[in-house]
Structure formats: structure tokens, C-alpha cells
Scaffold this motif. Structure first.
Motif, PDB file in Angstrom:
ATOM      1  N   THR A  31      57.783  69.207   4.149  1.00 12.63           N
ATOM      2  CA  THR A  31      56.986  68.919   2.951  1.00 12.63           C
ATOM      3  C   THR A  31      57.526  69.631   1.730  1.00 12.63           C
ATOM      4  OG1 THR A  31      55.459  70.752   3.437  1.00 12.63           O
ATOM      5  CG2 THR A  31      54.846  68.552   4.254  1.00 12.63           C
ATOM      6  N   VAL A  40      53.555  66.862  -0.643  1.00 20.24           N
ATOM      7  CA  VAL A  40      54.055  65.531  -0.301  1.00 20.24           C
ATOM      8  C   VAL A  40      55.061  65.636   0.836  1.00 20.24           C
ATOM      9  CG1 VAL A  40      53.727  64.622  -2.647  1.00 20.24           C
ATOM     10  CG2 VAL A  40      55.945  65.574  -1.994  1.00 20.24           C
ATOM     11  N   SER A  41      55.264  64.538   1.506  1.00 21.77           N
ATOM     12  CA  SER A  41      56.296  64.458   2.525  1.00 21.77           C
ATOM     13  C   SER A  41      57.646  64.438   1.815  1.00 21.77           C
ATOM     14  CB  SER A  41      56.129  63.180   3.349  1.00 21.77           C
ATOM     15  OG  SER A  41      57.276  62.952   4.129  1.00 21.77           O
ATOM     16  N   VAL A  77      51.469  61.131   0.883  1.00 24.41           N
ATOM     17  CA  VAL A  77      50.603  62.099   1.549  1.00 24.41           C
ATOM     18  C   VAL A  77      51.250  62.490   2.878  1.00 24.41           C
ATOM     19  CG1 VAL A  77      48.321  62.414   2.567  1.00 24.41           C
ATOM     20  CG2 VAL A  77      48.556  61.181   0.422  1.00 24.41           C
ATOM     21  N   PRO A  78      51.261  63.781   3.207  1.00 19.65           N
ATOM     22  CA  PRO A  78      51.956  64.241   4.413  1.00 19.65           C
ATOM     23  C   PRO A  78      51.429  63.671   5.727  1.00 19.65           C
ATOM     24  CG  PRO A  78      51.418  66.096   2.998  1.00 19.65           C
ATOM     25  CD  PRO A  78      50.733  64.895   2.423  1.00 19.65           C
ATOM     26  N   ILE A  80      44.882  68.313   3.066  1.00 21.54           N
ATOM     27  CA  ILE A  80      46.313  68.033   2.920  1.00 21.54           C
ATOM     28  C   ILE A  80      46.663  66.715   3.604  1.00 21.54           C
ATOM     29  CG2 ILE A  80      48.648  68.821   3.539  1.00 21.54           C
ATOM     30  CD1 ILE A  80      47.356  70.401   1.216  1.00 21.54           C
ATOM     31  N   LYS A 102      50.391  69.202  -5.665  1.00 20.57           N
ATOM     32  CA  LYS A 102      50.050  68.528  -4.412  1.00 20.57           C
ATOM     33  C   LYS A 102      51.200  68.664  -3.423  1.00 20.57           C
ATOM     34  CE  LYS A 102      51.581  63.949  -5.862  1.00 20.57           C
ATOM     35  NZ  LYS A 102      51.207  62.552  -6.027  1.00 20.57           N
ATOM     36  N   GLY A 149      46.632  65.264   0.264  1.00 24.55           N
ATOM     37  CA  GLY A 149      47.799  66.042  -0.164  1.00 24.55           C
ATOM     38  C   GLY A 149      47.434  67.203  -1.068  1.00 24.55           C
ATOM     39  N   GLN A 150      46.146  67.453  -1.252  1.00 23.00           N
ATOM     40  CA  GLN A 150      45.687  68.521  -2.140  1.00 23.00           C
ATOM     41  C   GLN A 150      44.432  69.178  -1.592  1.00 23.00           C
ATOM     42  OE1 GLN A 150      45.174  65.938  -5.664  1.00 23.00           O
ATOM     43  NE2 GLN A 150      46.402  67.461  -6.741  1.00 23.00           N
TER      44      GLN A 150
END
Length: 173
Positions: free
Chosen positions: A168, A111-112, A118-119, A94, A109, A98-99
Motif C-alpha cells: 500500500t 491505496v493499493s 481501496v486496499p 481502511i 488515504k 481507504g481512510q
């Protein structure tokens, strides 16, 4: 989600299948059923990896010396190994992509919610810790962990408690 697979102009507080990021960009949310499917696939992958690792590293769960079953030390070690595998599997994927593999297979996926990217490590760890920590509460922990995931079904933008805490969203990839 609108009838034409486009974001609505105004959601008026309803569930629409779409969310607006802090940047103003609109994203299509992953449906709860798809998220559940990804979680099941991830669970299967983690369990398979766990048992392979247990068989290779520990020769499986060896019986205790008196022949009465698995030793308490073996259970503790394997519980810690399981925790480490879950942490490594979920958080690393993650944070970096992100996955997880299950999310890739289902086309979703994480996400932020702030920027749609990507978080990152902090959000990935936070997302993993919420259900992990509540599951440690004696007697009711397992129920609270399940509620953490199920809570997305009554949220307007399908955020579970772990998503809300980490900031997220889970979107279609």
C-alpha cells in the motif's frame, strides 16, 4: 515533489513526494508529518471509544476483591477489548474506504500500490498486523512497532514496513 506541484519526469531514486503505481498512474504521497498527525488523531479517537466502552460495559476497571488494585482478569479482558477496538477501527475503515477518521481529517488515504484503489480486506488486515505482531515481542516489541511507523521516513516513497508488507501507499486524498 516538484516546485510546481507536478510530478517529476524522472525521480532518479530520490524522494520527490510522488510515486508511480503499477498501472503507470502518478500519485502524490502523504508527507510523514501528515501521517503522524493522522495517527495521533486516530489514537485519540480509539482511546476515547475504549474508555467509553469500558465505562459502559464494565463499569470501568473495577478493583480486585482484596482492594489492591485492578484484577489481572480485568486487565486481560480490557486488553482484548482494546485489541478488538483497534482492529475494528483501523481495518474496517481502511478496507472499505481507504481512510480512518484521522486520515479523513488530515486529507490522506491508503491505496493499493498496484491499482490506486481501496486496499481491500487482505491488505488492510496485513497493514494492521505488522505493527501489531511485532509489538507482542517481549521487551523490545513496543520499540519495533514504533520503528514500523518511523521506517517510512527513510523510504523513497514514504512506505513504512507495514505499507511494504501490504503493498500500500498513503497518498493525498
Amino acid at each position: 515533489m516538484s516546485d510546481y506541484n507536478e510530478p517529476p519526469t524522472s525521480d532518479e531514486g530520490r524522494r520527490t513526494g510522488w510515486a508511480e503505481l503499477a498501472t503507470g498512474e502518478t500519485v502524490e504521497l502523504a508527507r510523514p508529518g501528515t501521517r503522524f498527525g493522522a495517527r495521533i488523531l486516530d489514537g485519540i479517537i480509539v482511546v476515547i471509544f475504549y474508555f467509553i466502552l469500558a465505562a459502559v460495559a464494565f463499569g470501568g476497571l473495577a478493583p480486585s476483591g482484596d482492594g489492591s488494585g485492578v484484577s489481572s482478569g480485568g486487565i486481560a479482558v480490557m486488553s482484548l477489548v482494546g485489541l478488538a477496538i483497534g482492529l475494528a477501527y483501523e481495518v474496517v475503515q481502511i478496507a472499505v474506504w481507504g481512510q480512518t477518521l484521522g486520515k479523513r481529517m488530515t486529507g490522506i488515504k491508503v491505496v493499493s500500490a498496484a491499482h490506486g484503489g481501496v486496499p481491500g480486506w487482505g491488505k488492510a488486515v496485513g497493514r494492521w498486523l505488522i505493527p501489531g505482531l511485532v509489538s507482542l515481542i517481549p521487551i523490545v516489541g513496543w520499540l519495533l512497532a514504533i520503528l514500523c511507523y518511523v521506517s517510512l521516513t527513510w523510504d523513497r516513497v514514504y512506505q513504512g514496513w507495514h505499507d511494504k508488507a501490504a503493498g500500500t501507499l498513503v497518498v493525498r486524498a
